[in-house]
Design a protein around this motif. Structure first.
Motif, short mmCIF file in Angstrom:
data_model
loop_
_atom_site.label_atom_id
_atom_site.label_comp_id
_atom_site.label_asym_id
_atom_site.label_seq_id
_atom_site.Cartn_x
_atom_site.Cartn_y
_atom_site.Cartn_z
N ARG A 154 0.82 -1.22 0.00
CA ARG A 154 0.00 0.00 0.00
C ARG A 154 0.85 1.26 0.00
O ARG A 154 0.50 2.27 -0.63
N ILE A 155 2.00 1.24 0.64
CA ILE A 155 2.83 2.44 0.77
C ILE A 155 3.30 2.95 -0.59
O ILE A 155 3.54 4.15 -0.76
N ASN A 156 3.42 2.06 -1.58
CA ASN A 156 3.90 2.47 -2.90
C ASN A 156 2.79 2.57 -3.94
O ASN A 156 3.08 2.78 -5.13
N TYR A 157 1.54 2.44 -3.49
CA TYR A 157 0.42 2.54 -4.43
C TYR A 157 0.32 3.97 -4.95
O TYR A 157 0.32 4.92 -4.17
N CYS A 158 0.24 4.11 -6.25
CA CYS A 158 0.29 5.45 -6.86
C CYS A 158 -0.95 5.68 -7.71
O CYS A 158 -0.93 5.57 -8.94
N ALA A 159 -2.07 5.97 -7.05
CA ALA A 159 -3.33 6.25 -7.75
C ALA A 159 -4.30 6.89 -6.77
O ALA A 159 -4.00 7.05 -5.57
N GLU A 160 -5.44 7.27 -7.28
CA GLU A 160 -6.50 7.86 -6.47
C GLU A 160 -7.70 6.94 -6.57
O GLU A 160 -8.53 7.08 -7.49
N PRO A 161 -7.81 5.94 -5.67
CA PRO A 161 -8.81 4.87 -5.83
C PRO A 161 -10.25 5.36 -5.79
O PRO A 161 -11.15 4.63 -6.24
N ASN A 162 -10.50 6.55 -5.28
CA ASN A 162 -11.88 7.04 -5.21
C ASN A 162 -12.29 7.84 -6.44
O ASN A 162 -13.43 8.30 -6.54
N VAL A 163 -11.36 8.01 -7.39
CA VAL A 163 -11.72 8.67 -8.65
C VAL A 163 -12.51 7.69 -9.50
O VAL A 163 -12.06 6.56 -9.72
N PRO A 164 -13.70 8.08 -9.99
CA PRO A 164 -14.50 7.14 -10.80
C PRO A 164 -13.76 6.77 -12.08
O PRO A 164 -13.04 7.60 -12.65
N VAL A 165 -13.92 5.52 -12.51
CA VAL A 165 -13.35 5.11 -13.79
C VAL A 165 -14.12 5.79 -14.91
O VAL A 165 -15.26 6.24 -14.71
N PRO A 166 -13.55 5.92 -16.12
CA PRO A 166 -14.21 6.69 -17.21
C PRO A 166 -15.60 6.20 -17.56
O PRO A 166 -16.44 6.99 -18.01
N GLU A 167 -15.91 4.91 -17.32
CA GLU A 167 -17.22 4.39 -17.71
C GLU A 167 -18.30 4.66 -16.65
O GLU A 167 -19.47 4.38 -16.88
N THR A 168 -17.89 5.17 -15.49
CA THR A 168 -18.85 5.38 -14.41
C THR A 168 -19.84 6.50 -14.76
O THR A 168 -19.44 7.56 -15.22
N VAL A 169 -21.13 6.25 -14.55
CA VAL A 169 -22.15 7.26 -14.76
C VAL A 169 -22.59 7.81 -13.42
O VAL A 169 -23.00 7.07 -12.53
N LEU A 170 -22.49 9.13 -13.26
CA LEU A 170 -22.85 9.76 -11.99
C LEU A 170 -24.28 10.29 -12.06
O LEU A 170 -24.72 10.74 -13.11
#
Length: 285
Positions: A269-285
């Motif tokens: 986890r310490i080297n994980y490089c992303a924003e996991p709560n950002v919706p993926v491009p296919e997500t419809v809000l």
């Protein structure tokens, strides 16, 4: 275009027996340089000797425009079965990635009569090796001008839900490759793209993994695993040869770039490089 003196221009216009040829400079990413001439004798340009060889070159016409448009030239390499680039056969150059990141420069040399050195040479085009297409005895290379670099994504690091690191990269991911390396033999074969592994890892463990064969007809070849169901792997593309039971392999733990995978498979986890709560491009809000 290289400037021409009045004397060179007069000679170019008035030469009774004018001949010309293209000379090619190929600079590989590893620093190796090769010089070719589409002539029947060595050609010396700018202190460099361009040699004829078993490899023949031809090229498309090119044009240049003002602006940031990416100019292109197509260079076709015609090679024989024994033609080599350094110590590698031309027929293998594309397959092993030898031309990845290479640069090509083309100039035209002009001769009069039986001169061994050109009285004038003109710059034609130079750029980076792009798409490659291999045929029977030919290799077609798309050479793109330096303005291609304007297509670089800025900023390079975008907000996204999947990790930007490459798994096992020692500078970014830092996951221990040795701890996630598994050796074994194939226990059963369904087809060129489906076969069973002699491993007790759970389903999904080798999804997106790389497998390399250490014995059998596919020895030395690598492939990407699309899905692992706990027994069999399903490759993204068929192998060159149908594997056999008992063929050896090396496989690495697969990574899909998601946070749960990073934590549960790699404890990284310490080297994980992303924003996991950002919706993926296919997500419809």
């Amino acid at each position: 275009m290289k400037p021409i003196t009045q004397a060179q221009f007069d000679r170019l216009m008035n030469a009774r027996a004018l001949s010309k040829c293209d000379v090619y400079t190929l600079l590989l990413k590893n620093g190796s340089a090769y010089y070719f001439a589409d002539a029947d004798r060595p050609v010396k340009v700018g202190g460099i000797t361009y040699l004829p060889s078993k490899t023949l070159f031809s090229r498309s016409q090119t044009s240049e425009s003002i602006g940031v448009e990416v100019d292109e030239m197509t260079v076709t390499v015609h090679f024989s079965d024994t033609a080599v680039l350094g110590s590698v056969y031309w027929s293998d150059a594309m397959r092993i990635g030898l031309l990845d990141g290479a640069k090509i420069k083309v100039c035209k040399a002009f001769f009069e009569g039986t001169d061994t050195e050109p009285f004038w040479d003109a710059y034609v085009f130079e750029g980076n090796v792009g798409d490659l297409t291999q045929g029977s005895g030919t290799l077609e290379i798309i050479v793109k001008s330096e303005t291609e670099k304007f297509n670089t994504q800025v900023p390079r690091r975008m907000f996204q839900s999947s990790c930007r690191n490459t798994v096992f990269d020692p500078k970014t991911c830092k996951a221990n490759r040795a701890a996630h390396t598994f050796n074994g033999t194939i226990s059963a074969v369904v087809s060129k793209s489906q076969f069973a592994l002699s491993t007790a890892k759970p389903a999904g463990w080798f999804d997106n993994a790389q497998i390399t064969f250490t014995s059998g007809e596919n020895a030395g070849l690598s492939a990407t695993v699309r899905v692992y169901d706990g027994v069999k792997v399903y490759l993204t593309a068929p192998l060159l040869f149908t594997p056999k039971s008992g063929d050896g392999y090396t496989i690495f733990t697969g990574c899909d770039g998601l946070l749960n995978t990073c934590v549960n498979k790699f404890n990284n986890r310490i080297n994980y490089c992303a924003e996991p709560n950002v919706p993926v491009p296919e997500t419809v809000l």
